[in-house]
Design an enzyme around this catalytic site. Structure first.
Site, PDB file in Angstrom:
ATOM      1  N   GLY A  29       0.821  -1.202   0.000  1.00 18.54           N
ATOM      2  CA  GLY A  29       0.000   0.000   0.000  1.00 18.54           C
ATOM      3  C   GLY A  29       0.858   1.257   0.000  1.00 18.54           C
ATOM      4  N   ALA A  30       0.251   2.380   0.436  1.00 13.53           N
ATOM      5  CA  ALA A  30       0.907   3.696   0.353  1.00 13.53           C
ATOM      6  C   ALA A  30       1.401   3.909  -1.079  1.00 13.53           C
ATOM      7  CB  ALA A  30       2.054   3.800   1.365  1.00 13.53           C
ATOM      8  N   HIS A  35       4.481   3.087  -8.108  1.00 16.04           N
ATOM      9  CA  HIS A  35       3.600   1.913  -8.117  1.00 16.04           C
ATOM     10  C   HIS A  35       2.638   1.991  -9.318  1.00 16.04           C
ATOM     11  CE1 HIS A  35       4.307   1.732  -3.585  1.00 16.04           C
ATOM     12  NE2 HIS A  35       4.544   0.505  -3.951  1.00 16.04           N
ATOM     13  N   GLY A 146       9.221  -4.143  -8.749  1.00  8.94           N
ATOM     14  CA  GLY A 146      10.033  -2.977  -9.102  1.00  8.94           C
ATOM     15  C   GLY A 146      11.515  -3.262  -8.874  1.00  8.94           C
ATOM     16  N   ASP A 149      13.645  -2.340  -5.426  1.00 11.36           N
ATOM     17  CA  ASP A 149      14.029  -3.351  -4.428  1.00 11.36           C
ATOM     18  C   ASP A 149      14.729  -4.482  -5.177  1.00 11.36           C
ATOM     19  OD1 ASP A 149      12.747  -2.193  -2.004  1.00 11.36           O
ATOM     20  OD2 ASP A 149      10.972  -2.384  -3.257  1.00 11.36           O
ATOM     21  N   GLN A 152      15.365  -7.847  -3.495  1.00 12.47           N
ATOM     22  CA  GLN A 152      14.093  -8.568  -3.375  1.00 12.47           C
ATOM     23  C   GLN A 152      13.739  -9.238  -4.711  1.00 12.47           C
ATOM     24  OE1 GLN A 152      10.417  -7.074  -1.291  1.00 12.47           O
ATOM     25  NE2 GLN A 152       9.865  -6.409  -3.339  1.00 12.47           N
ATOM     26  N   SER A 185       7.565   4.606  -0.787  1.00 12.55           N
ATOM     27  CA  SER A 185       6.525   4.953   0.189  1.00 12.55           C
ATOM     28  C   SER A 185       7.143   5.631   1.412  1.00 12.55           C
ATOM     29  CB  SER A 185       5.784   3.693   0.641  1.00 12.55           C
ATOM     30  OG  SER A 185       5.250   3.039  -0.484  1.00 12.55           O
TER      31      SER A 185
HETATM   32  O1  PAF Z   1       8.061  -4.672  -1.974  1.00 12.85           O
HETATM   33  C1  PAF Z   1       7.115  -4.738  -1.167  1.00 12.85           C
HETATM   34  O2  PAF Z   1       6.280  -3.841  -1.092  1.00 12.85           O
HETATM   35  C2  PAF Z   1       7.000  -5.957  -0.255  1.00 12.85           C
HETATM   36  O3  PAF Z   1       8.250  -6.421   0.134  1.00 12.85           O
HETATM   37  C3  PAF Z   1       6.160  -7.089  -0.862  1.00 12.85           C
HETATM   38  C4  PAF Z   1       6.792  -7.659  -2.128  1.00 12.85           C
HETATM   39  C5  PAF Z   1       4.766  -6.576  -1.189  1.00 12.85           C
HETATM   40  C6  PAF Z   1       6.035  -8.239   0.139  1.00 12.85           C
HETATM   41  O4  PAF Z   1       5.414  -7.809   1.307  1.00 12.85           O
END
Ligand code: PAF
Length: 287
Positions: A29-30, A35, A146, A149, A152, A185
């Site tokens: 969110g946010a 996004h 994205g 990150d 990630q 965010s």
């Molecule tokens: O990147 C994010 O916003 C979070 O790490 C995700 C991928 C939604 C997992 O909670």
């Protein structure tokens, strides 16, 4: 029309009614303009788009900002509607973790303990666990993340490959403010002076990228990025500024590479990264 569901039962029924290729964008969110761009990109490449909105407690450490993380569901739904999302899944914590915190979690491996994982212990266990759960619940064909990150994204790709998760993971370039700050965010936590200091991250990355384009070697590229970081944000506290290959292995050879930075600006921890192209010993390598 964008429909919102809050339970896994309603999600399953709504998902079953979506024919063709389904894309997911997972968020906490946010939602901001970055996004929105991610959502639009995903929507264009699939027949339907599902957005998840869930602030995942599993990925926050005890001293992190779980409680103060902005929760703005009404505004988020408006962004999802504008971007053409078909469905938003916004579960509660108990809906996602009905038995409390899960005992079984996804292990991210050694990369999960480095960079972000070195400072934020257990962070990627929490991220990969919720990402896998959401992939199982949403059953998408494509999942968009994205590049902001980047670690990630890299770990989600590895998880999908290592655990044979039937989904295509797609990375989408970072969206920036006109002055270069990566959209996040957490930018809304910054005061006006901190907002200026935060430019140190993107300025350092840009300087490193320019040095690489000018044919400088790895050491000189990093030194340039460090110098510009210190000059632009003397009040920022650097966590790491590193040069890796595109899979986040250190000591990249000539060719495509990644420059990554994390720093504290006041109480806010920011991250950013940029693709760069490293010259070989005989000068620039063709991109
Ligand atoms: O990147 C994010 O916003 C979070 O790490 C995700 C991928 C939604 C997992 O909670």
């Amino acid at each position: 029309m964008t429909r919102t569901v809050h339970t896994r039962v309603d999600l399953a029924a709504a998902r079953d009614s979506l024919p063709g290729r389904v894309a997911v964008v997972m968020t906490m969110g946010a939602l901001h303009a970055g996004h929105e761009e991610l959502l639009r990109t995903a929507r264009q490449q699939a027949d339907h788009l599902i957005v998840t909105v869930f602030v995942n407690p599993l990925q926050f450490g005890p001293n992190e900002d779980f409680d103060r993380y902005p929760r703005t569901l009404d505004a988020d739904l408006e962004v999802c509607r504008r971007a053409g999302a078909d469905l938003v899944f916004a579960p509660s914590v108990t809906e996602m973790y009905p038995g409390g915190q899960p005992a079984v979690r996804v292990l991210p491996g050694t990369l999960g303990e480095e960079l972000e994982g070195a400072t934020r212990r257990g962070f990627f266990h929490g991220v990969l666990t919720v990402v896998l759960k959401l992939l199982n619940l949403v059953r998408p064909d494509l999942a968009f993340f994205g590049e902001k990150d980047y670690q990630q994204l890299t770990l989600v790709r590895r998880m999908a490959r290592d655990l044979d998760v039937p989904v295509r993971i797609v990375g989408v370039p970072t969206v920036r403010e006109p002055d270069g700050l990566a959209m996040s965010s957490r930018n809304r936590y910054l005061s006006a002076p901190e907002r200026r200091t935060a430019l140190a991250l993107s300025a350092a990355l840009r300087a490193g990228a320019a040095a690489a384009a000018g044919g400088l070697d790895n050491e000189a590229v990093l030194a340039t990025a460090h110098r510009v970081f210190a000059e632009t944000g003397p009040d920022a506290r650097l966590d790491y500024l590193v040069l890796t290959d595109p899979d986040l292995e250190p000591g990249p050879p000539p060719g495509p590479a990644r420059l990554l930075v994390a720093a504290w600006v006041g109480r806010t921890r920011l991250i950013d990264n940029m693709p760069i192209h490293l010259a070989g010993p005989d000068g620039p390598v063709n991109p």
